[in-house]
Design a protein around this motif. Structure first.
Motif, PDB file in Angstrom:
ATOM      1  N   ARG A 132       0.847  -1.075  -0.109  1.00  0.00           N
ATOM      2  CA  ARG A 132       0.141   0.004  -0.038  1.00  0.00           C
ATOM      3  C   ARG A 132       0.967   1.264   0.095  1.00  0.00           C
ATOM      4  NH1 ARG A 132      -4.728  -1.425   4.437  1.00  0.00           N
ATOM      5  NH2 ARG A 132      -5.829  -3.057   3.287  1.00  0.00           N
ATOM      6  N   ASP A 133       1.966   1.055   0.671  1.00  0.00           N
ATOM      7  CA  ASP A 133       3.066   2.343   0.608  1.00  0.00           C
ATOM      8  C   ASP A 133       4.072   2.387  -0.525  1.00  0.00           C
ATOM      9  OD1 ASP A 133       4.255   0.127   1.638  1.00  0.00           O
ATOM     10  OD2 ASP A 133       4.731   0.847   3.432  1.00  0.00           O
ATOM     11  N   PHE A 134       3.663   1.704  -1.684  1.00  0.00           N
ATOM     12  CA  PHE A 134       4.696   1.378  -2.752  1.00  0.00           C
ATOM     13  C   PHE A 134       5.154   2.951  -2.939  1.00  0.00           C
ATOM     14  CE2 PHE A 134       6.262   1.056  -6.934  1.00  0.00           C
ATOM     15  CZ  PHE A 134       6.790   0.004  -7.050  1.00  0.00           C
ATOM     16  N   ILE A 135       6.544   2.955  -3.139  1.00  0.00           N
ATOM     17  CA  ILE A 135       7.191   3.988  -3.687  1.00  0.00           C
ATOM     18  C   ILE A 135       7.826   4.035  -4.964  1.00  0.00           C
ATOM     19  CG2 ILE A 135       9.249   5.499  -2.974  1.00  0.00           C
ATOM     20  CD1 ILE A 135       9.043   4.578  -0.472  1.00  0.00           C
ATOM     21  N   SER A 136       7.555   4.973  -6.097  1.00  0.00           N
ATOM     22  CA  SER A 136       7.897   5.072  -7.395  1.00  0.00           C
ATOM     23  C   SER A 136       8.402   6.578  -7.719  1.00  0.00           C
ATOM     24  CB  SER A 136       6.713   4.794  -8.177  1.00  0.00           C
ATOM     25  OG  SER A 136       5.453   5.757  -7.949  1.00  0.00           O
ATOM     26  N   THR A 137       8.119   7.234  -6.860  1.00  0.00           N
ATOM     27  CA  THR A 137       8.582   8.751  -7.128  1.00  0.00           C
ATOM     28  C   THR A 137       8.675   9.479  -5.858  1.00  0.00           C
ATOM     29  OG1 THR A 137       8.019  10.810  -8.081  1.00  0.00           O
ATOM     30  CG2 THR A 137       6.135   9.543  -7.355  1.00  0.00           C
ATOM     31  N   LEU A 138       9.681  10.273  -6.111  1.00  0.00           N
ATOM     32  CA  LEU A 138       9.988  11.381  -4.870  1.00  0.00           C
ATOM     33  C   LEU A 138       9.160  12.559  -4.909  1.00  0.00           C
ATOM     34  CD1 LEU A 138      13.751  10.807  -4.587  1.00  0.00           C
ATOM     35  CD2 LEU A 138      12.140   9.504  -3.438  1.00  0.00           C
ATOM     36  N   GLU A 139       8.367  12.743  -6.092  1.00  0.00           N
ATOM     37  CA  GLU A 139       7.490  14.026  -6.094  1.00  0.00           C
ATOM     38  C   GLU A 139       6.247  13.659  -6.429  1.00  0.00           C
ATOM     39  OE1 GLU A 139       9.198  15.910  -9.420  1.00  0.00           O
ATOM     40  OE2 GLU A 139      11.095  16.305  -8.512  1.00  0.00           O
ATOM     41  N   GLY A 140       5.309  14.183  -5.720  1.00  0.00           N
ATOM     42  CA  GLY A 140       3.780  14.048  -6.015  1.00  0.00           C
ATOM     43  C   GLY A 140       3.269  12.976  -5.023  1.00  0.00           C
ATOM     44  N   PRO A 141       2.117  12.291  -5.269  1.00  0.00           N
ATOM     45  CA  PRO A 141       1.524  11.233  -4.768  1.00  0.00           C
ATOM     46  C   PRO A 141       1.971   9.927  -4.893  1.00  0.00           C
ATOM     47  CG  PRO A 141      -0.213  12.694  -6.134  1.00  0.00           C
ATOM     48  CD  PRO A 141       1.258  13.143  -6.361  1.00  0.00           C
ATOM     49  N   GLU A 142       2.172   9.198  -4.043  1.00  0.00           N
ATOM     50  CA  GLU A 142       2.937   7.894  -4.119  1.00  0.00           C
ATOM     51  C   GLU A 142       1.780   6.750  -3.780  1.00  0.00           C
ATOM     52  OE1 GLU A 142       5.709   8.066  -1.092  1.00  0.00           O
ATOM     53  OE2 GLU A 142       6.855   9.365  -2.073  1.00  0.00           O
ATOM     54  N   GLY A 143       1.933   5.608  -4.228  1.00  0.00           N
ATOM     55  CA  GLY A 143       1.039   4.344  -4.001  1.00  0.00           C
ATOM     56  C   GLY A 143       0.873   3.607  -5.262  1.00  0.00           C
ATOM     57  N   PRO A 144       0.334   2.513  -5.233  1.00  0.00           N
ATOM     58  CA  PRO A 144       0.501   1.522  -6.375  1.00  0.00           C
ATOM     59  C   PRO A 144      -0.249   2.165  -7.696  1.00  0.00           C
ATOM     60  CG  PRO A 144      -0.491   0.220  -4.505  1.00  0.00           C
ATOM     61  CD  PRO A 144      -0.231   1.553  -4.072  1.00  0.00           C
ATOM     62  N   GLY A 145      -1.407   2.881  -7.368  1.00  0.00           N
ATOM     63  CA  GLY A 145      -2.173   3.421  -8.563  1.00  0.00           C
ATOM     64  C   GLY A 145      -1.281   4.505  -9.248  1.00  0.00           C
ATOM     65  N   GLU A 146      -0.599   5.335  -8.399  1.00  0.00           N
ATOM     66  CA  GLU A 146       0.173   6.436  -9.127  1.00  0.00           C
ATOM     67  C   GLU A 146       1.518   5.529  -9.949  1.00  0.00           C
ATOM     68  OE1 GLU A 146      -2.156   8.097  -6.375  1.00  0.00           O
ATOM     69  OE2 GLU A 146      -0.806   6.339  -6.066  1.00  0.00           O
ATOM     70  N   ALA A 147       1.934   4.498  -9.244  1.00  0.00           N
ATOM     71  CA  ALA A 147       2.815   3.929  -9.817  1.00  0.00           C
ATOM     72  C   ALA A 147       2.573   3.229 -11.303  1.00  0.00           C
ATOM     73  CB  ALA A 147       3.671   2.741  -8.963  1.00  0.00           C
ATOM     74  N   VAL A 148       1.426   2.541 -11.087  1.00  0.00           N
ATOM     75  CA  VAL A 148       1.078   1.904 -12.463  1.00  0.00           C
ATOM     76  C   VAL A 148       0.631   2.931 -13.405  1.00  0.00           C
ATOM     77  CG1 VAL A 148      -1.113   0.644 -13.581  1.00  0.00           C
ATOM     78  CG2 VAL A 148       0.073   0.007 -11.345  1.00  0.00           C
ATOM     79  N   ALA A 149       0.180   4.035 -13.293  1.00  0.00           N
ATOM     80  CA  ALA A 149      -0.127   5.147 -14.014  1.00  0.00           C
ATOM     81  C   ALA A 149       1.171   5.763 -14.736  1.00  0.00           C
ATOM     82  CB  ALA A 149      -0.916   6.303 -13.384  1.00  0.00           C
ATOM     83  N   GLY A 150       2.408   5.928 -13.811  1.00  0.00           N
ATOM     84  CA  GLY A 150       3.653   6.102 -14.429  1.00  0.00           C
ATOM     85  C   GLY A 150       4.236   5.283 -15.272  1.00  0.00           C
ATOM     86  N   TRP A 151       3.847   3.981 -15.049  1.00  0.00           N
ATOM     87  CA  TRP A 151       4.537   2.909 -15.900  1.00  0.00           C
ATOM     88  C   TRP A 151       3.840   2.752 -17.231  1.00  0.00           C
ATOM     89  CZ3 TRP A 151       4.435  -1.242 -11.443  1.00  0.00           C
ATOM     90  CH2 TRP A 151       5.336  -0.880 -10.475  1.00  0.00           C
ATOM     91  N   GLN A 152       2.695   3.110 -17.329  1.00  0.00           N
ATOM     92  CA  GLN A 152       1.813   2.986 -18.424  1.00  0.00           C
ATOM     93  C   GLN A 152       2.186   4.569 -19.323  1.00  0.00           C
ATOM     94  OE1 GLN A 152      -2.031   2.349 -17.046  1.00  0.00           O
ATOM     95  NE2 GLN A 152      -2.026   0.048 -17.482  1.00  0.00           N
ATOM     96  N   GLY A 153       2.867   5.522 -18.810  1.00  0.00           N
ATOM     97  CA  GLY A 153       3.273   6.717 -19.340  1.00  0.00           C
ATOM     98  C   GLY A 153       4.454   7.285 -19.289  1.00  0.00           C
ATOM     99  N   PRO A 154       4.668   8.312 -18.556  1.00  0.00           N
ATOM    100  CA  PRO A 154       6.148   8.889 -18.640  1.00  0.00           C
ATOM    101  C   PRO A 154       7.240   7.983 -17.956  1.00  0.00           C
ATOM    102  CG  PRO A 154       4.746  10.014 -16.922  1.00  0.00           C
ATOM    103  CD  PRO A 154       3.890   9.036 -17.636  1.00  0.00           C
ATOM    104  N   ARG A 155       7.031   6.973 -17.150  1.00  0.00           N
ATOM    105  CA  ARG A 155       7.973   6.400 -16.498  1.00  0.00           C
ATOM    106  C   ARG A 155       8.115   4.896 -17.058  1.00  0.00           C
ATOM    107  NH1 ARG A 155       6.188   8.795 -12.036  1.00  0.00           N
ATOM    108  NH2 ARG A 155       5.427   6.655 -11.041  1.00  0.00           N
TER     109      ARG A 155
END
Length: 241
Positions: free
Chosen positions: A143-166
């Protein structure tokens, strides 16, 4: 009655008797040969990973120890209980023999593998990342997955990033894990690549796993340090001597 007539009558009598006698029953079919017990399926994997740290490759000119779990090896030959492999994550690409039981090669889904060993779970995550199956990864992300040091964090934000800019970060995950997974010495966290734990100032991409109440969790895929939160205080230990 002459002798020839007697013989002729006897022969005719035998022929008549033979004509009245039913043919013998057919021979019974041969008994089926016993079926050999089914053996294990043939080993067809072309690459394997060390299941635990300390795997020894036994070569003709000596032995090489693989220090980390989940170091990738190419399969050169398959024997009955052993494999001849080449370590693709080692300097010089040494080759040697290892027991099949000391490596992992069968990729399950991350959800299936979370109750197994660390290497099994890492292989499942690697395969899901290689196939860009972000939904399979989401199921085992903390639940506390970390994918970025800026902005919201969590699984949903990580998945969105992997499907986009990251997207490139997810594409790099397989190669990152192949170099080995090490204990960071804090919070039960295991991370790849080994440079994160052994090289001071490492600032490139790193991935992390942790054994939770429900099994292994995927807890970060991030670069340039770790933010505050549940993993606060986790930092690479000093370099090994």
């Amino acid at each position: 009655m002459g002798f020839r007539r007697i013989v002729r009558c006897a022969a005719l009598g035998l022929l008549g008797l033979a004509a009245c006698t039913p043919p013998p029953p057919p021979a019974p079919p041969p008994l089926p040969s016993p079926t050999a017990p089914a053996g294990p399926p043939p080993f067809t994997a072309t690459e394997v990973w060390s299941a635990e740290p300390g795997l020894v490759l036994r070569g003709d000119s000596g032995a090489v120890t693989l220090p980390w779990a989940f170091m990738r090896m190419a399969v050169l030959r398959v024997d009955s209980t052993e494999l001849l492999v080449r370590c693709m994550a080692c300097r010089g690409f040494p080759a040697g023999r290892v027991e099949r039981s000391r490596v992992v090669h069968e990729a399950r889904t991350p959800l299936q593998a979370r109750q197994l060993g660390l290497a099994d779970f890492a292989l499942a995550v690697r395969e899901a990342a290689r196939r860009k199956d972000v939904e399979a990864l989401r199921r085992v992300m903390s639940r506390d997955f970390i994918s970025t040091l800026e902005g919201p964090e969590g699984p949903g934000e990580a998945v969105a990033g992997w499907q986009g800019p990251r997207a490139s970060e997810l594409e790099r995950l397989a190669g990152l894990l192949d170099r080995g997974i090490v204990s960071t010495g804090g919070g039960g966290v295991w991370a790849a690549p080994p440079e994160f734990a052994n090289q001071r100032g490492y600032a490139d991409l790193r991935a992390g796993f942790r054994r939770g109440r429900d099994g292994w969790e995927f807890i970060f895929l991030v670069r340039s340090g770790l933010p505050s939160g549940p993993l606060r205080g986790l930092a690479p230990p000093p370099p090994r001597p």
